[in-house]
Design an enzyme around this catalytic site. Structure first.
Site, short mmCIF file in Angstrom:
data_model
loop_
_atom_site.label_atom_id
_atom_site.label_comp_id
_atom_site.label_asym_id
_atom_site.label_seq_id
_atom_site.Cartn_x
_atom_site.Cartn_y
_atom_site.Cartn_z
N GLU A 30 34.29 77.14 37.47
CA GLU A 30 33.11 77.89 37.87
C GLU A 30 32.89 79.05 36.90
OE1 GLU A 30 29.99 79.78 39.20
OE2 GLU A 30 30.54 77.80 39.98
N ARG A 103 23.73 80.88 54.42
CA ARG A 103 24.21 80.11 53.26
C ARG A 103 25.61 80.56 52.82
NH1 ARG A 103 20.74 77.13 49.87
NH2 ARG A 103 21.76 76.38 47.98
N TYR A 209 13.61 81.52 60.72
CA TYR A 209 14.51 80.99 61.75
C TYR A 209 15.76 81.88 61.83
CZ TYR A 209 16.64 78.66 57.64
OH TYR A 209 17.20 78.38 56.41
N ASP A 289 21.91 69.21 41.90
CA ASP A 289 20.74 69.63 41.12
C ASP A 289 20.85 69.28 39.65
OD1 ASP A 289 19.47 70.63 43.32
OD2 ASP A 289 19.82 72.74 42.87
#
Length: 384
Positions: A30, A103, A209, A289
């Site tokens: 990463e 998230r 939401y 992605d």
């Protein structure tokens, strides 16, 4: 087998956990110094929930995610309820819940599941060579790694995709997203009810939401622009700038915008890339992605990456060689992911070009009618 995963986002971590469940010991590289995520909510449809539950996260989701009773569509200016899509029977119909959560909570769940000790941080890939017998990775710090297989989950601006597959840069889609998290006590009771609330208007919409129970309300606004001039795809934004897009809209929308903390609004340009014919080059495969970036109008970007990861683990379990595993993964996933990418990218124009009055009596083309929720990455037959 020495398997490297490039990128520690939702797709890369899911793939890593699925490979661990299959008996392998992958490492994640990463580029960031630490895992982090700009505060935002995320929706996961049953196709993704099924995948996460198969990896052992059912209890976490039951304890941390909200399950909306309805997805509600409102007229942006008048506030009139146009349609309500019932989600009460989601578990019965699709065998899994429709989930909404923070998230960062999802990301931390995956990090803990994979193991932070299995991640090499601040490892920014600069070059890759992929052949029939393995992959050489070269990093910005001057080190290199030789691995048997590389899985590129390094996002829209994938170094691996640019190097091995397609070096055409991402194109600005003409769509801009704005996001913020608002303390629930600043808003009306409706904002924390178990609904996904979407106010519609020509050229724009705004969704809200609750996440973390009823502590926070996630806001995502989607507008259009002729160009994207920011150096960063993700930048702080001014509330007044967003408010201009929703001038004259319903009181609920005005309350949302007013409640956004002054320094907690983010804006990012939505970029697209062309679909690829293949995701494999030598012993390297794309995922998430990096393979199929999509606009957020179907809410399937993260869900599709989770599907990818689960199928990748199954493919390595079923195959006798790494080359066979990568082929099974690609052949099982590419048609499905291309459908999601195509429909998601069309979704912006479909949703934003229409007069909201047309939603009163006309069923919309959505995830149910397209069969998106009915996909189960745990049981769908592998293409062998």
């Amino acid at each position: 087998m020495n398997i490297a995963i490039i990128g520690g986002g939702i797709g890369g971590l899911t793939a890593g956990i699925a490979l661990q469940k299959a008996g392998f010991a992958p490492r994640i590289f990463e580029r960031a110094p630490e895992f982090g995520e700009v505060g935002a909510g995320i929706s996961m449809s049953p196709n993704a929930t099924l995948g996460l539950e198969s990896l052992g996260f059912a209890d976490f989701l039951n304890g941390h995610a909200n399950e909306p009773l309805e997805q509600r569509l409102y007229h942006g200016e008048t506030g009139e309820l146009l349609q309500a899509i019932d989600r009460r029977d989601c578990r019965d119909t699709y065998k899994a819940a429709y989930c909404q959560l923070h998230r960062a909570d999802l990301l931390n769940m995956l990090i803990d599941g994979f193991g932070r000790e299995n991640c090499a941080m601040v490892k920014s890939l600069t070059a890759i060579e992929s052949g029939d017998d393995g992959v050489t990775l070269t990093f910005e710090d001057g080190t290199s790694e030789r691995v048997d297989v590389a899985i590129a989950a390094d996002g829209l601006r994938s170094v691996v995709r640019d190097s091995l597959f397609d070096n055409e840069p991402p194109e600005f889609s003409g769509h801009v997203a704005w996001r913020a998290l608002v303390p629930a006590e600043k808003l009306s009771a409706l904002s924390v009810d178990r609904f996904n609330i979407n106010h519609l208007g020509t050229g724009r919409n705004i969704v809200s939401y609750p996440v973390r129970g009823t502590q926070l309300v996630n806001i995502v606004a989607l507008t259009k622009a002729d160009e994207w001039a920011e150096e960063s795809w993700n930048a702080k934004a001014e509330k007044s700038e967003l408010a201009q897009h929703y001038e004259g809209w319903a009181d609920y929308v005005q309350d949302l915008l007013e409640a956004i903390p002054g320094d907690e609004l983010y804006r990012w340009g939505l970029f697209v890339r062309k679909p690829l014919d293949t995701w494999i080059s030598g012993r390297t495969a794309l995922l998430g992605d990096a393979a199929h970036p999509m606009l957020p109008y179907m809410g399937q970007g993260a869900s599709c990456a989770i599907e990818d990861g689960v199928i990748l683990g199954r493919a390595f379990t079923a195959a006798n060689t790494p080359d066979e595993a990568l082929k099974i993964y690609r052949d099982t996933r590419i048609e499905r992911a291309s459908l999601l990418q195509r429909e998601s990218n069309l979704g912006g124009e479909r949703l934003q070009a229409i007069n909201p009055d047309a939603f009163r009596d006309t069923p919309i083309k959505n995830e149910d009618s397209l069969g998106i929720f009915a996909y189960d990455p745990v049981t769908v037959p592998l293409v062998v």
